[in-house]
Scaffold this active site. Structure first.
Site, PDB file in Angstrom:
ATOM      1  N   GLU A   2       0.863  -1.199   0.000  1.00  0.00           N
ATOM      2  CA  GLU A   2       0.000   0.000   0.000  1.00  0.00           C
ATOM      3  C   GLU A   2       0.888   1.235   0.000  1.00  0.00           C
ATOM      4  O   GLU A   2       1.771   1.370   0.856  1.00  0.00           O
ATOM      5  CB  GLU A   2      -0.902   0.022   1.239  1.00  0.00           C
ATOM      6  CG  GLU A   2      -2.047  -0.960   1.166  1.00  0.00           C
ATOM      7  CD  GLU A   2      -2.953  -0.898   2.388  1.00  0.00           C
ATOM      8  OE1 GLU A   2      -3.763  -1.813   2.553  1.00  0.00           O
ATOM      9  OE2 GLU A   2      -2.828   0.044   3.194  1.00  0.00           O
ATOM     10  N   ASP A  41      -6.346   8.677   9.807  1.00  0.00           N
ATOM     11  CA  ASP A  41      -5.025   8.265  10.276  1.00  0.00           C
ATOM     12  C   ASP A  41      -4.672   8.815  11.651  1.00  0.00           C
ATOM     13  O   ASP A  41      -5.027   9.939  11.999  1.00  0.00           O
ATOM     14  CB  ASP A  41      -3.957   8.718   9.272  1.00  0.00           C
ATOM     15  CG  ASP A  41      -3.950   7.843   8.028  1.00  0.00           C
ATOM     16  OD1 ASP A  41      -3.891   6.603   8.202  1.00  0.00           O
ATOM     17  OD2 ASP A  41      -4.038   8.383   6.915  1.00  0.00           O
TER      18      ASP A  41
END
Lengths: 266, 610
Positions: free
Chosen positions: A46, A57
């Site tokens: 990724e 995040d």
């Protein structure tokens, strides 16, 4: 067809997929790290895009994005970086990890074109839920790219329709909250994953908070594989200075590789 | 989406063709004893030549008819929908649905006490509803209207069940506007489109035209035209659905309405007055200037309207922890105030930079018992505080209620906040009528995220009143230091919604500039983006200097110190008043008082006497 949808990835047991932020701390270092992750045993990669407002995040990946932005990291750079990584020998499937807004700015058609040219196989957009994804999913699919969906423990009755839309693989979010390290996980995850596997043929990978060798092995046993982000990004962050200096970079990359090897060894 | 239109009582091929060419969505045929009764084979013939794609849906109206007759009729006539207009039970409806696969079954509910309960009885049985006037001798069809104040309750219940609902009874071209104010999902019209005993094509067209102008956003996907939606991590999707359902169910309850009404009146100080600004009018020349005094509310701004309403909703949902984001601290203070009042725990996320600039508000929130969390991520201001609040919400979604302070964020927030602020416009309409005997020529409000403006504008949409939102032009539109999102921004997604954004070439969102801490948000509510692009609302930008100038005017001429945000709206009034005659009125939403800004004002004006 792309590298994700080929049998090599679809049928392999105990998959391991690392996440890293492209351009952290420089694109040159990132491409070396990508190849090192492949050598350490990554089955796919990724590739994160720095963004001003990464609301899914936690602090570790936010910091990585800032480090990358300091050296000019952004979506066009992330695409160019993947092209470079492919030249350096990266051959595993690659997934672009980006929020919606950079894609809107770039234009989805242009992005699809450039992703293919750069050697990407799929895309993962954490703030694009199922309901908003139809148009884009079809466009990616028509062009042989997988739009990887996410399912969370709170998805409940949404699980079936999301699972059935999955292409490439399906990302199961192991815990509520943002990306980052965790010490414990809910007991009901195994049941959730089993339920998802009933609806889809593609591998179901578990991610969010997977930090230790023990975690990796646990999730490789109850799911089709494990995704590790923050734990690796944190190691890269520790090596910032060494990675910025061309004389010490190779050793730093080696240390990151050893860390990952230990993380996934049986 | 505009309201759906059903033309009922079609009696000939000509009626059918006319109704379709006028644009009807549904056609109704009566199969019960009535002067409008028709035969199924005729219906089949009249509708045979209609295009199969996108054609109006054929509805058959029955009153306590035998199931076998209904099935036979439905087949012969080719019906899409059965409308049970008599005393059928939910068991009957359910059985009919099972027997007629592919055909929907709607139930008529007669407006009377207990009608809502009756709708609930048909949950999961009826595919849709029609509410009609109750009469002694007949099952509707009498051409008389019921009290439309009840329409929103019926609509909410249908929305909760996820099914369509038509309002019927006595609707004509003459009174349709009145009904449309209640935002019905659909209108069922029969005698209203007749002249003598015949259907009248011109009346059909008139009704269709009236509904085409109806403003009914957001749609089912939470969109205002192109804008809005839900761009959030999957983890939050369930919470948003749950919030939307709870909002519709709980706010429709009488107890909620009564309690909120009490809090707004006895605690916050509603209704707020409208003040005529005589000296300002004289000084600016032209239009008569009126001020809607939201600054007189408890905590000093309109923010408390939304904080109390969402707080009450949170309480009824059984959530124990409230979280909120704040920039300048006004929404944080309003939320902390509400939490203290309702006995809820409260966390306020605030950027480290903003905490420095707004020390007093930080202290105020803590005094009120809230926990203020310092946000160190990103640029450490409102945008980052919002990110952090969302991150906290993702992790604690089961117990936490996220109380968003403006008409921003993912659906349903922009709709919820607008509906909780519309009291500003609703009161204004009533008060302007009382004070002036007419509505203003123009209503003006400042726009950051845009909640006071949406509150003022929403009830005025399509009323003929010119609506103007004022953005912050900061140091000037030709400088990089502005917060004029609509004028200078580009489409993008931030904090869960698609709107206009101030962003760089790669889609990174950056901090805009304004002297006013409440206007320096890089986005804007998605509904404003739609209202601008569709030309319904006009948007202008005003510089720091113009705002400060207008602020001084209001202080000296009217003895009111407005918030710097509000002063932006006043600065536009200074520009625009002259273009009106003395017979026109200009209404400004005085969204907040300026006590919080005294420090900034002193710095800018140097404390000099004028």
């Amino acid at each position: 067809m792309n590298r994700l949808t080929q049998p090599g990835f679809q049928t392999k047991d105990a998959l391991f997929v690392p996440y890293m932020m492209s351009g952290d701390p420089t694109m040159d270092a990132s491409t070396d790290i990508a190849v090192a992750l492949q050598e350490a045993g990554a089955d796919a990669l990724e590739w994160g895009v720095p963004f001003s407002d990464p609301l899914a995040d936690g602090p570790v990946i936010q910091e990585a994005g800032k480090r990358a932005q300091k050296t000019g990291g952004n979506l066009p750079q992330a695409l160019a970086g993947m092209k470079e990584a492919r030249k350096k020998g990266l051959h595993i499937p690659a997934v672009l990890f980006t929020y919606v807004n950079p894609v809107l700015t770039y234009g989805v058609e242009a992005l699809i074109h450039d992703m293919k040219e750069s050697g990407f196989d799929g895309i993962l957009i954490p703030d694009l839920p199922y309901e908003e994804s139809t148009d884009w999913r079809e466009k990616f699919l028509e062009n042989g790219l997988s739009l990887v969906p996410l399912i969370a423990p709170s998805s409940q009755n949404r699980t079936e329709k999301i699972s059935k839309s999955a292409d490439g693989f399906l990302y199961y979010v192991t815990s509520l909250g943002v990306t980052g390290e965790r010490t414990s996980f809910s007991e009901k995850i195994a049941d959730d994953i089993a339920a998802i596997q009933n609806f889809t043929e593609v591998p179901v990978l578990a991610g969010f908070g997977i930090t230790t060798n023990e975690h990796v092995r646990h999730f490789q046993s109850i799911a089709d594989g494990a995704i590790v982000g923050s734990a690796i990004v944190k190691e890269i962050g520790k090596e910032e200075e060494a990675l910025l200096d061309s004389r010490t970079r190779a050793d730093a990359v080696k240390r990151i590789k050893s860390f990952v090897e230990a993380l996934i060894s049986y | 989406m505009r309201p759906q239109i059903k033309f009922c009582g079609m009696r000939s091929k000509k009626d059918v063709v006319n109704a379709c060419s006028a644009g009807a969505d549904y056609l109704g045929f009566i199969f019960a004893p009535s002067k409008r009764r028709v035969r199924p084979e005729d219906v089949c013939e009249w509708t045979a030549e209609l295009p199969q794609n996108n054609r109006a849906l054929l509805t058959g109206v029955f009153v306590d008819e035998e199931e076998t007759t209904i099935i036979q009729t439905a087949k012969t006539a080719g019906l899409d929908i059965i409308q049970c207009h008599g005393n059928e039970t939910s068991v009957d409806v359910h059985a009919m649905k099972t027997a007629l696969s592919g055909v929907q079954v709607f139930k008529t509910i007669h407006h009377e006490s207990g009608a809502l309960l009756r709708m609930k009885e048909f949950e999961n049985a009826a595919d849709g509803f029609l509410v009609d006037t109750k009469t002694e001798h007949s099952m509707g069809g009498t051409g008389t209207a019921f009290d439309w104040d009840a329409v929103p309750e019926y609509s909410e219940e249908a929305k909760r069940q996820g099914v369509p609902i038509f309002i019927a009874g006595g609707i004509t071209a003459g009174n349709a506007d009145e009904l449309l104010k209640y935002h019905p999902w659909g209108l069922d019209i029969s005698s209203g489109i007749e002249t003598g005993d015949e259907k009248d094509y011109r009346k059909m067209v008139t009704i269709m035209k009236k509904t085409a102008n109806v403003y009914a956003f957001p749609d089912e996907l939470g969109r205002f035209g192109d804008f809005g939606g839900k761009y959030v991590p999957e983890t939050l999707m369930y919470a948003l659905t749950q919030l939307e359902e709870a909002y519709h169910t709980i706010t429709a309850e009488e107890s909620f309405k009564a309690e909120l009404q009490q809090e707004l009146k006895r605690y916050a100080g509603r209704p707020t007055e409208i003040t005529y600004a005589g000296s300002l009018t004289e000084a600016y020349g032209g239009a008569q200037i009126y001020l809607k005094r939201e600054d007189l509310l408890h905590t000093g701004a309109h923010k408390i309207n939304n904080a109390l309403a969402q707080g009450l909703l949170a309480k009824k949902m059984g959530k124990t922890e409230i979280i909120a984001e704040t920039g300048a601290g006004q929404h944080g203070v309003a939320t902390a105030t509400m939490a203290a009042r309702f006995g809820l725990s409260c966390k306020v996320f605030m950027g480290a930079e903003d905490m420095k600039r707004q020390e007093l508000n930080v202290f105020r929130m803590r005094l009120l018992g809230a926990e203020v969390l310092e946000v160190q991520s990103g640029g450490k201001t409102l945008k980052d505080a919002t990110n952090e609040a969302i991150r906290h919400w993702v992790a604690n979604v089961d117990t936490t209620f996220y109380l968003i302070g403006s008409v921003v964020g993912p659906h349903p927030y922009p709709m919820i906040v607008r509906n909780f602020q519309r009291v500003i416009g609703d009161e204004s309409i009533r008060q302007m009528e009382e004070i002036c005997g007419k509505q203003p020529a123009e209503a003006v409000a400042c726009v950051g995220g845009g909640s006071n403006a949406m509150g003022m504008f929403y009830p005025y949409i399509n009323s003929g009143v010119r609506l103007t939102g004022i953005e912050a032009a900061g140091k000037g539109m030709d400088t990089p230091d502005h917060a004029a999102t609509l004028s200078k921004g580009r489409k993008g997604v931030l904090h869960g919604a698609l709107s206009y954004l101030i962003q760089d070439d790669h889609g990174n969102v950056f901090e805009p500039y304004s002297i006013s801490a409440g206007l320096d948000y890089p986005g804007i509510g998605p509904e404003h983006a739609h209202l601008r692009d569709s030309g319904i609302v006009n948007y202008e930008a005003v510089t720091d200097d113009e705002a400060m100038d207008a602020l001084e005017d209001l202080c000296r001429l009217e003895g009111i110190l407005p918030a710097i945000e509000t002063a932006h709206a006043l600065a536009y009034v200074k520009r625009a008043a002259k273009s009106y005659s003395e017979d026109d009125a200009l209404l400004v939403c005085l969204s907040g008082r300026g006590d919080k800004d005294v420090h900034t004002i002193q710095q800018v004006l140097g404390g000099a006497d004028k």
